[in-house]
Design a protein around this motif. Structure first.
Motif, PDB file in Angstrom:
ATOM      1  N   ARG A   1      11.342  -2.923   3.668  1.00 20.41           N
ATOM      2  CA  ARG A   1       9.881  -2.930   2.976  1.00 20.41           C
ATOM      3  C   ARG A   1       9.921  -4.109   1.866  1.00 20.41           C
ATOM      4  O   ARG A   1       9.075  -5.059   1.937  1.00 20.41           O
ATOM      5  N   ALA A   2      11.101  -4.082   1.059  1.00 24.57           N
ATOM      6  CA  ALA A   2      11.257  -4.926   0.017  1.00 24.57           C
ATOM      7  C   ALA A   2      11.752  -6.412   0.324  1.00 24.57           C
ATOM      8  O   ALA A   2      11.028  -7.429  -0.102  1.00 24.57           O
ATOM      9  N   SER A   3      12.453  -6.461   1.595  1.00 31.55           N
ATOM     10  CA  SER A   3      12.891  -7.752   1.947  1.00 31.55           C
ATOM     11  C   SER A   3      11.675  -8.373   2.560  1.00 31.55           C
ATOM     12  O   SER A   3      11.317  -9.502   2.881  1.00 31.55           O
ATOM     13  N   GLU A   4      10.795  -7.438   3.402  1.00 32.06           N
ATOM     14  CA  GLU A   4       9.486  -7.977   3.886  1.00 32.06           C
ATOM     15  C   GLU A   4       8.502  -8.478   3.006  1.00 32.06           C
ATOM     16  O   GLU A   4       7.712  -9.486   3.337  1.00 32.06           O
ATOM     17  N   MET A   5       8.259  -7.578   1.781  1.00 27.62           N
ATOM     18  CA  MET A   5       7.524  -8.299   0.836  1.00 27.62           C
ATOM     19  C   MET A   5       8.028  -9.567   0.405  1.00 27.62           C
ATOM     20  O   MET A   5       7.101 -10.559   0.055  1.00 27.62           O
TER      21      MET A   5
ATOM     22  N   SER B   1       0.936  -0.985   0.059  1.00 30.19           N
ATOM     23  CA  SER B   1      -0.128  -0.154   0.135  1.00 30.19           C
ATOM     24  C   SER B   1       0.876   1.413  -0.039  1.00 30.19           C
ATOM     25  O   SER B   1       0.206   2.387  -0.118  1.00 30.19           O
ATOM     26  N   GLY B   2       2.224   1.404   0.255  1.00 28.76           N
ATOM     27  CA  GLY B   2       2.926   2.403   0.380  1.00 28.76           C
ATOM     28  C   GLY B   2       2.806   3.112   1.667  1.00 28.76           C
ATOM     29  O   GLY B   2       3.450   4.053   1.939  1.00 28.76           O
ATOM     30  N   MET B   3       2.000   2.819   2.445  1.00 27.29           N
ATOM     31  CA  MET B   3       1.784   3.453   3.894  1.00 27.29           C
ATOM     32  C   MET B   3       3.095   3.366   4.706  1.00 27.29           C
ATOM     33  O   MET B   3       3.982   2.546   4.436  1.00 27.29           O
TER      34      MET B   3
END
Length: 177
Positions: free
Chosen positions: A161-165, A140-142
């Protein structure tokens, strides 16, 4: 009563009792004796294992049943052309209560396995739902924050964020089937 006639009767009763005990113990101590594959001789009150050949059984108790003699050869003549029926294998006697217990234990084990599989499937489904929700939140980019070991709030940067995704996608791939 003279003392001499009383003594033999008193000694005779225990002697008779001891002799009767030895006679009765003869049947109770029935012994099996057999030689195993390595040549070692075993003596037991239980019969040898089924894999011990009949020729290796050295002694049987008197009450033990003897094996059936081999079947007689088929007579020659008109019946010689007919194929011989295969010998009927003697099925060992099975205690019905023991068989019922065995079947109940097998059914109980199958029920436990099904219950465990259902529990694992439910856990996978929950993990799948959580991972999908987490991935949606990340995509979502939040702005997102996390609390570190010291209790401080840390804002998640683009690299985290990229590693969590990526981790969420791996969980979805493994648990969402």
């Amino acid at each position: 009563m003279p003392m001499s006639s009383f003594v033999p009767v008193r000694l005779g009763v225990p002697l008779v009792a001891v002799l009767l005990a030895f006679v009765a113990a003869g049947d109770a101590q029935a012994q099996w004796k057999w030689r195993d594959r390595s040549g070692q001789i075993h003596v037991s009150d239980l019969p040898p294992p089924r894999d011990v050949a009949d020729k290796d059984v050295l002694q049987r108790p008197a009450t033990a049943s003897r094996p059936a003699p081999p079947p007689a050869p088929a007579p020659e003549g008109d019946d010689a052309a007919a194929p011989a029926a295969p010998p009927a294998e003697a099925k060992p006697r099975v205690d019905p209560e023991l068989e019922a217990r065995r079947k109940a234990a097998e059914q109980e084990q199958l029920a436990r396995q099904k219950q465990e599989e259902a529990k694992l499937a439910q856990q996978r489904a929950e993990n799948c739902d959580r991972a999908r929700a987490h991935l949606r939140q990340l995509e979502s980019g939040m702005r997102m924050a996390r609390v570190n070991d010291k209790g401080e709030r840390i804002i998640i940067d683009d690299k985290e964020r990229a590693s969590e995704m990526q981790r969420a996608r791996q969980v979805i791939a493994s648990d969402c089937r």
